[in-house]
Design a protein around this motif. Structure first.
Motif, PDB file in Angstrom:
ATOM      1  N   LEU A  24       8.733   6.212   9.086  1.00  0.00           N
ATOM      2  CA  LEU A  24       8.834   6.866  10.263  1.00  0.00           C
ATOM      3  C   LEU A  24      10.045   7.464  10.789  1.00  0.00           C
ATOM      4  O   LEU A  24      10.107   8.594  10.964  1.00  0.00           O
TER       5      LEU A  24
ATOM      6  N   SER B  52       5.263  11.347  12.080  1.00  0.00           N
ATOM      7  CA  SER B  52       6.607  11.906  12.698  1.00  0.00           C
ATOM      8  C   SER B  52       6.711  13.257  12.047  1.00  0.00           C
ATOM      9  O   SER B  52       7.553  13.688  12.442  1.00  0.00           O
TER      10      SER B  52
ATOM     11  N   MET C  93       7.905   8.336  19.528  1.00  0.00           N
ATOM     12  CA  MET C  93       7.820   7.862  18.347  1.00  0.00           C
ATOM     13  C   MET C  93       8.923   6.692  18.184  1.00  0.00           C
ATOM     14  O   MET C  93       8.755   5.527  17.336  1.00  0.00           O
TER      15      MET C  93
ATOM     16  N   PHE D 151       6.417   3.963  18.910  1.00  0.00           N
ATOM     17  CA  PHE D 151       5.417   3.457  17.711  1.00  0.00           C
ATOM     18  C   PHE D 151       6.409   2.718  16.797  1.00  0.00           C
ATOM     19  O   PHE D 151       6.131   1.513  16.281  1.00  0.00           O
TER      20      PHE D 151
ATOM     21  N   CYS E 118       5.581  -1.572  15.452  1.00  0.00           N
ATOM     22  CA  CYS E 118       5.605  -2.153  14.115  1.00  0.00           C
ATOM     23  C   CYS E 118       6.677  -3.313  13.813  1.00  0.00           C
ATOM     24  O   CYS E 118       6.254  -4.173  12.948  1.00  0.00           O
TER      25      CYS E 118
END
Length: 424
Positions: free
Chosen positions: A32, A165, A186, A189, A193
């Motif tokens: 990412l 991304s 982002m 996100f 994770c």
């Protein structure tokens, strides 16, 4: 472990392994940040009319990925007392990355390029540290017969993150959220994770940490360089994906400025066709490696990823059309997924578990040398002197030395094969 069922059944069981499945999300977390400090940042700077030379130098942000072996011994030697030797580092860096990626949304390349670049350097450093721990974890946790599937799942997660991304971020920034809110999303996100890191299993055998920091620095290097052909293996790692690195260094700028596509078109095609092609390439790579063996897979996939660069040449000499861009993007993602899956399996096979963090960091950092120090700075003058069509022809030729060196060291590569070629 010996498999007695059909080959297809063994593929199914190895992909369903509880050690392989978490690597999808952890690979996503690993991939990412790279686009957010690379291609997506490049597109943002392009839209805000930053000069081509400054855009080219933004690729130097990735220096941390090249130098990460310098602090990898710290990851080998020390571990926060949270989730185990490797997962503790992964978890902490993921939380810090979530905050820093979101903070990038507070600035813009048009008005605060220096501040944004400095923050991107910090993101790259934290991301490289996460990679050190994640690569060591995957090397330690996978059984020998799971490496091909594990490498494929890592690549799949990594490239899914690049789509999210990269392609998806472009669409969101252009059509829905704007660039700054996209970076906030982002960061969210990345925070999610961290849940997968908590749930992932510990390796069945946990290698003993080095007794001292000096041992963590010296022993991994001395062990590796004591092997036959160590220097040429390192050179192979630098050269294997060099043509691919040159072709991709300014690919987003090429599609926008050189080929004449819009930001939304580039993002949409990367999201739809890139995603499908990535799934096919990564999973096919894991299956084919189990059948072909590591050396033959590296050679075949290396040829395919070199030839796929001709697709960009076609786009450079023909009028812009969505179908042609979709085909090129799909081909590049399939071949890139194949080549990277085999390449990651090679790196895992080269590591000793006692020193997996430092050795994998050294090897993977070397693989970034071409992308960071050659492709980024040299691509703008090559494009300016040769034009986009001539440049993409050169990228195919740049891939040839790596394939020649691979053939020369084929005996050493076959000896490292995670799945013997006789096991068909």
């Amino acid at each position: 472990m010996k498999h007695k069922g059909p080959v297809i059944a063994s593929f199914t069981s190895v992909y369903a392994s509880p050690r392989v499945i978490p690597l999808l999300v952890l690979g996503f977390a690993s991939g990412l940040p790279l686009a957010l400090t690379g291609g997506t940042l490049q597109a943002w700077a392009t839209v805000e009319n930053v000069s081509l030379q400054n855009i080219g130098f933004l690729t130097l942000i990735g220096t941390a990925y090249t130098l990460k072996f310098l602090w990898a011994p710290l990851v080998d030697r020390y571990a926060p007392p949270l989730l185990g030797r490797r997962r503790s580092w992964i978890f902490i860096t993921q939380l810090l990355l979530a905050a820093c990626v979101a903070a990038m949304g507070l600035f813009s390349p048009g008005g605060h390029l220096g501040l944004l670049a400095a923050l991107a350097v910090l993101v790259a450093f934290l991301s490289a540290t996460q990679d050190i721990a994640f690569d060591a974890y995957s090397t330690d946790v996978l059984h020998r017969e799971e490496r091909a599937a594990g490498a494929a799942v890592k690549v799949l997660g990594y490239r899914l993150a690049m789509i999210v991304s990269g392609g998806l971020a472009l669409v969101l920034a252009d059509q829905w959220l704007g660039w700054q809110n996209t970076y906030f999303l982002m960061g969210g996100f990345m925070g999610l994770c961290a849940i997968a890191t908590v749930l992932a299993p510990e390796p069945e055998v946990v290698a003993r940490a080095p007794r001292s920091l000096r041992s963590a620095v010296v022993e991994p290097l001395s062990e590796f360089f004591s092997r036959r052909g160590a220097i040429t293996i390192l050179l192979l790692i630098v050269l294997y994906k060099l043509g691919d690195a040159f072709a991709g260094a300014l690919s987003t700028t090429f599609l926008l400025r050189g080929a004449g596509f819009t930001v939304s078109e580039v993002g949409s095609i990367n999201k739809v066709f890139g995603l499908a092609a990535t799934i096919v390439g990564a999973l096919a790579g894991g299956a084919l490696m189990a059948r072909l063996g590591l050396y033959r897979s590296l050679m075949l996939f290396g040829i395919l990823q070199a030839v796929s660069n001709f697709g960009y040449w076609v786009l450079a000499v023909t009028p812009p059309h969505l179908y042609s861009m979709a085909l090129v993007v799909a081909l590049e993602n399939v071949c890139g997924g194949l080549g990277t899956a085999a390449f990651v399996a090679l790196l895992m096979a080269l590591c000793r578990q006692e020193f997996s963090a430092t050795q994998f960091a050294l090897l993977s950092a070397l693989s970034a040398v071409g992308r960071t120090y050659l492709a980024g700075p040299l691509t703008p003058p090559l494009v300016q002197s040769l034009g986009w069509p001539g440049f993409f022809v050169i990228t195919v030729l740049i891939a040839i030395p790596g394939l020649v060196l691979l053939w020369w060291r084929r005996a050493e590569i076959r000896s490292l094969d995670a799945v013997p070629e006789t096991q068909q």
